[in-house]
Design a protein around this motif. Structure first.
Motif, PDB file in Angstrom:
ATOM      1  N   VAL A 135      -2.543   6.511  -8.885  1.00  0.00           N
ATOM      2  CA  VAL A 135      -3.232   7.590  -9.351  1.00  0.00           C
ATOM      3  C   VAL A 135      -3.225   8.057  -8.302  1.00  0.00           C
ATOM      4  O   VAL A 135      -2.634   9.391  -7.952  1.00  0.00           O
ATOM      5  N   PHE A 136      -4.011   8.148  -7.327  1.00  0.00           N
ATOM      6  CA  PHE A 136      -4.204   8.730  -6.110  1.00  0.00           C
ATOM      7  C   PHE A 136      -3.073   8.592  -4.990  1.00  0.00           C
ATOM      8  O   PHE A 136      -3.041   9.554  -4.242  1.00  0.00           O
ATOM      9  N   TRP A 137      -2.645   7.981  -5.180  1.00  0.00           N
ATOM     10  CA  TRP A 137      -1.075   7.690  -4.337  1.00  0.00           C
ATOM     11  C   TRP A 137      -0.010   9.202  -4.954  1.00  0.00           C
ATOM     12  O   TRP A 137       0.392   9.682  -4.316  1.00  0.00           O
ATOM     13  N   TRP A 138      -0.201   8.951  -5.763  1.00  0.00           N
ATOM     14  CA  TRP A 138       0.584  10.108  -7.417  1.00  0.00           C
ATOM     15  C   TRP A 138       0.156  11.367  -6.863  1.00  0.00           C
ATOM     16  O   TRP A 138       0.677  12.446  -6.640  1.00  0.00           O
ATOM     17  N   ARG A 139      -0.783  11.295  -6.537  1.00  0.00           N
ATOM     18  CA  ARG A 139      -1.956  13.001  -6.888  1.00  0.00           C
ATOM     19  C   ARG A 139      -1.716  13.426  -5.298  1.00  0.00           C
ATOM     20  O   ARG A 139      -2.225  14.298  -5.004  1.00  0.00           O
ATOM     21  N   GLY A 140      -0.932  11.933  -3.907  1.00  0.00           N
ATOM     22  CA  GLY A 140      -1.466  12.946  -2.846  1.00  0.00           C
ATOM     23  C   GLY A 140      -2.654  12.888  -2.022  1.00  0.00           C
ATOM     24  O   GLY A 140      -3.288  13.961  -1.050  1.00  0.00           O
ATOM     25  N   MET A 141      -3.747  11.715  -2.738  1.00  0.00           N
ATOM     26  CA  MET A 141      -4.414  11.542  -2.060  1.00  0.00           C
ATOM     27  C   MET A 141      -4.921  10.648  -0.573  1.00  0.00           C
ATOM     28  O   MET A 141      -6.111  10.866  -0.875  1.00  0.00           O
ATOM     29  N   LEU A 142      -4.641   9.838  -0.771  1.00  0.00           N
ATOM     30  CA  LEU A 142      -4.561   9.039   0.155  1.00  0.00           C
ATOM     31  C   LEU A 142      -3.779   9.388   2.012  1.00  0.00           C
ATOM     32  O   LEU A 142      -2.276  10.290   1.691  1.00  0.00           O
ATOM     33  N   SER A 143      -3.822   9.976   3.053  1.00  0.00           N
ATOM     34  CA  SER A 143      -3.560   9.137   3.928  1.00  0.00           C
ATOM     35  C   SER A 143      -2.587   8.477   4.203  1.00  0.00           C
ATOM     36  O   SER A 143      -3.072   7.381   3.394  1.00  0.00           O
ATOM     37  N   ARG A 144      -1.485   8.511   4.883  1.00  0.00           N
ATOM     38  CA  ARG A 144      -0.893   7.281   5.309  1.00  0.00           C
ATOM     39  C   ARG A 144      -1.850   6.704   5.705  1.00  0.00           C
ATOM     40  O   ARG A 144      -0.894   4.629   5.168  1.00  0.00           O
ATOM     41  N   ARG A 145      -2.235   5.898   6.336  1.00  0.00           N
ATOM     42  CA  ARG A 145      -3.088   5.178   7.318  1.00  0.00           C
ATOM     43  C   ARG A 145      -4.002   4.746   5.753  1.00  0.00           C
ATOM     44  O   ARG A 145      -3.947   3.067   6.021  1.00  0.00           O
ATOM     45  N   LEU A 146      -4.714   5.004   5.488  1.00  0.00           N
ATOM     46  CA  LEU A 146      -5.151   4.924   4.133  1.00  0.00           C
ATOM     47  C   LEU A 146      -4.358   3.848   3.066  1.00  0.00           C
ATOM     48  O   LEU A 146      -4.797   2.754   2.765  1.00  0.00           O
ATOM     49  N   GLY A 147      -3.093   4.354   2.726  1.00  0.00           N
ATOM     50  CA  GLY A 147      -2.417   4.253   1.571  1.00  0.00           C
ATOM     51  C   GLY A 147      -1.954   2.956   2.034  1.00  0.00           C
ATOM     52  O   GLY A 147      -1.663   1.420   1.299  1.00  0.00           O
ATOM     53  N   LEU A 148      -1.869   2.213   3.719  1.00  0.00           N
ATOM     54  CA  LEU A 148      -0.825   1.146   4.100  1.00  0.00           C
ATOM     55  C   LEU A 148      -2.141   0.476   4.492  1.00  0.00           C
ATOM     56  O   LEU A 148      -1.683  -0.402   4.070  1.00  0.00           O
ATOM     57  N   GLY A 149      -3.577   0.533   4.644  1.00  0.00           N
ATOM     58  CA  GLY A 149      -4.370  -0.117   4.546  1.00  0.00           C
ATOM     59  C   GLY A 149      -4.586  -0.742   3.348  1.00  0.00           C
ATOM     60  O   GLY A 149      -4.646  -2.125   3.045  1.00  0.00           O
ATOM     61  N   LEU A 150      -5.035  -0.072   2.411  1.00  0.00           N
ATOM     62  CA  LEU A 150      -4.820  -0.447   0.816  1.00  0.00           C
ATOM     63  C   LEU A 150      -3.507  -1.300   0.415  1.00  0.00           C
ATOM     64  O   LEU A 150      -3.767  -2.282  -0.666  1.00  0.00           O
ATOM     65  N   LEU A 151      -2.331  -1.270   0.333  1.00  0.00           N
ATOM     66  CA  LEU A 151      -1.098  -1.776   0.582  1.00  0.00           C
ATOM     67  C   LEU A 151      -0.985  -3.330   0.821  1.00  0.00           C
ATOM     68  O   LEU A 151      -1.447  -4.084   0.080  1.00  0.00           O
ATOM     69  N   GLY A 152      -1.798  -3.309   2.265  1.00  0.00           N
ATOM     70  CA  GLY A 152      -2.542  -4.661   2.678  1.00  0.00           C
ATOM     71  C   GLY A 152      -3.360  -4.877   2.039  1.00  0.00           C
ATOM     72  O   GLY A 152      -3.263  -6.337   2.335  1.00  0.00           O
ATOM     73  N   LEU A 153      -4.132  -4.466   1.937  1.00  0.00           N
ATOM     74  CA  LEU A 153      -5.537  -5.268   0.758  1.00  0.00           C
ATOM     75  C   LEU A 153      -5.194  -5.690  -0.857  1.00  0.00           C
ATOM     76  O   LEU A 153      -5.404  -7.201  -0.853  1.00  0.00           O
ATOM     77  N   GLY A 154      -3.908  -5.077  -0.970  1.00  0.00           N
ATOM     78  CA  GLY A 154      -3.225  -5.822  -2.083  1.00  0.00           C
ATOM     79  C   GLY A 154      -2.454  -6.652  -2.138  1.00  0.00           C
ATOM     80  O   GLY A 154      -3.003  -7.789  -3.049  1.00  0.00           O
ATOM     81  N   LEU A 155      -1.981  -6.904  -0.759  1.00  0.00           N
ATOM     82  CA  LEU A 155      -1.001  -7.908  -0.547  1.00  0.00           C
ATOM     83  C   LEU A 155      -1.920  -9.286  -0.732  1.00  0.00           C
ATOM     84  O   LEU A 155      -1.893 -10.471  -1.324  1.00  0.00           O
ATOM     85  N   LEU A 156      -3.289  -8.768   0.355  1.00  0.00           N
ATOM     86  CA  LEU A 156      -3.888  -9.982   0.245  1.00  0.00           C
ATOM     87  C   LEU A 156      -4.571 -10.061  -0.768  1.00  0.00           C
ATOM     88  O   LEU A 156      -5.032 -11.515  -1.243  1.00  0.00           O
ATOM     89  N   GLY A 157      -4.744  -9.983  -1.350  1.00  0.00           N
ATOM     90  CA  GLY A 157      -5.405  -9.882  -3.271  1.00  0.00           C
ATOM     91  C   GLY A 157      -4.504 -11.056  -3.875  1.00  0.00           C
ATOM     92  O   GLY A 157      -5.099 -11.580  -4.618  1.00  0.00           O
ATOM     93  N   GLY A 158      -2.768  -9.677  -3.663  1.00  0.00           N
ATOM     94  CA  GLY A 158      -2.352 -11.653  -4.288  1.00  0.00           C
ATOM     95  C   GLY A 158      -1.940 -12.526  -3.677  1.00  0.00           C
ATOM     96  O   GLY A 158      -2.117 -14.053  -4.297  1.00  0.00           O
ATOM     97  N   LEU A 159      -2.132 -13.226  -2.395  1.00  0.00           N
ATOM     98  CA  LEU A 159      -2.262 -14.327  -1.883  1.00  0.00           C
ATOM     99  C   LEU A 159      -3.540 -14.816  -2.020  1.00  0.00           C
ATOM    100  O   LEU A 159      -3.378 -16.271  -2.476  1.00  0.00           O
TER     101      LEU A 159
END
Length: 378
Positions: free
Chosen positions: A122-146
């Motif tokens: 939702v935050f991604w779609w609404r443009g509420m995340l900076s690029r740096r924050l978004g990439l950091g969150l995607l990294g944490l999502g991948l780490l969560g899957g791991l």
């Protein structure tokens, strides 16, 4: 497509208020990670971690609902080495207690995944995340899957012939990965704080950043202690059965020597003790140094870390002397997360926030959202 510019406005601007929901969400997810660690600790301390013998990410969300389902699950458990070696004669009612601890731990993991990824979308779609924050969150999502995969690899290690518990190294990795995710969430959340904050002096910053790193190392060592049950030996303090440091012949009795760091209970416990002393010493020195050279906010945070570190060491000593009762072992694990959170927030804020001239709307960092991707070429 327009380019969102909320990430670069002055504190207090209308667009900046959009960062508050993101920050609250990050801390909520962090709280769920702490809860996950707590339930995982209770699962370990009650010996429940091997009660579910299969990894079913989707269908496993439902526990057994009928007598036949329970009988089938119990029969699978009765085929494990843990049952055959340690728990022969365990009844169905007692098995259900074990099962629900592990099931609750896995269910909380699924809930945590939903609470993370759905608002992220939702935050991604609404443009509420900076690029740096978004990439950091995607990294944490991948780490969560791991982390989920590591959890199953850990459980599988305890289902091998002759094993009655999970491998200590895998348990330590599982706990440390969860702690890394927690630290990452808190780091990002602290970076979303509004307003300007000057960086702390260089020496203060260096110690502030070193503290969460050391705490993560200590959590890993604590995982080794928990996985090898090293807390059930040398239940004296400040000595280890009369010696401040056991003799080298005892510390390195295992061959090859490198395996002593994981399998030798004396060395595993000693390493955990020594790192605790180092963290407390650094935290106290850092608190005094910060008090003399930084503003009240940074000095207060440093003092808070010192207090938490001292409390954690005291609780660890009590846990050791009492031979790891459930309440003490669980409190010791949860308080470790508290020390990590406080140290991580302090490290992030010590680096400063909002320094330099704020970017004008035309030069702001693109938002990490549908519009930001379209406008930035990513």
């Amino acid at each position: 497509m327009r380019l969102s510019t909320t990430a670069g406005r002055e504190p207090g601007a209308a667009g900046d208020t959009a960062r508050n929901p993101v920050r609250i969400w990050l801390y909520l997810v962090a709280a769920l990670v702490v809860a996950m660690v707590a339930v995982g600790g209770a699962t370990r301390l009650t010996g429940s971690g091997l009660s579910i013998t299969e990894w079913r990410p989707v269908t496993g969300v439902m526990p057994p609902l009928s007598a036949a389902d329970w009988a089938a699950e119990f029969e699978k458990y009765r085929g494990t080495p843990q049952y055959q070696i340690l728990n022969q004669g365990l009844g169905l009612a007692d098995f259900k207690v074990l099962y629900f601890w592990e099931w609750g731990h896995r269910l909380l993991g699924r809930v945590l995944g939903l609470v993370f990824f759905l608002p992220l979308a939702v935050f991604w779609w609404r443009g509420m995340l900076s690029r740096r924050l978004g990439l950091g969150l995607l990294g944490l999502g991948l780490l969560g899957g791991l982390q989920g995969a590591i959890g199953w690899i850990m459980v599988a290690s305890g289902l091998k012939p002759g094993m009655t518990a999970v491998a200590p190294l895998k348990l330590a990795l599982h706990l440390t990965t969860a702690s890394l995710i927690l630290a990452g969430l808190v780091w990002l959340a602290a970076g979303e704080r509004r307003g300007r904050l000057a960086p702390a002096p260089g020496s203060v910053r260096a110690m502030a950043v070193a503290l969460p790193v050391l705490v993560l190392v200590q959590i890993f060592l604590g995982g080794l202690v928990a996985g090898s049950h090293a807390g059930l030996v040398y239940n004296t303090w400040p000595t280890m059965n009369g010696a401040l440091v056991p003799p080298a012949s005892e510390l390195f009795a295992v061959r090859p020597w490198i395996e002593n760091f994981v399998d030798n209970l004396a060395l595993v416990q000693l390493n955990h003790r020594l790192t605790a002393y180092l963290i407390v010493l650094l935290a106290v020195v850092h608190a005094v140094h910060a008090r003399l050279s930084t503003p009240v906010g940074a000095a207060g945070r440093a003092a808070g870390i010192a207090v938490l570190a001292l409390a954690q060491m005291g609780l660890g000593i009590a846990t050791l002397l009492l031979a790891v009762p459930l309440w003490a072992g669980l409190a010791h694990q949860v308080l470790a997360m508290g020390v990590l959170v406080m140290a991580t927030v302090h490290a992030r804020l010590s680096l400063g926030l909002g320094q330099g001239a704020p970017a004008a709307p035309s030069g702001a960092e693109p938002a990490f959202g549908f519009e930001g991707f379209a406008g930035s070429g990513i």
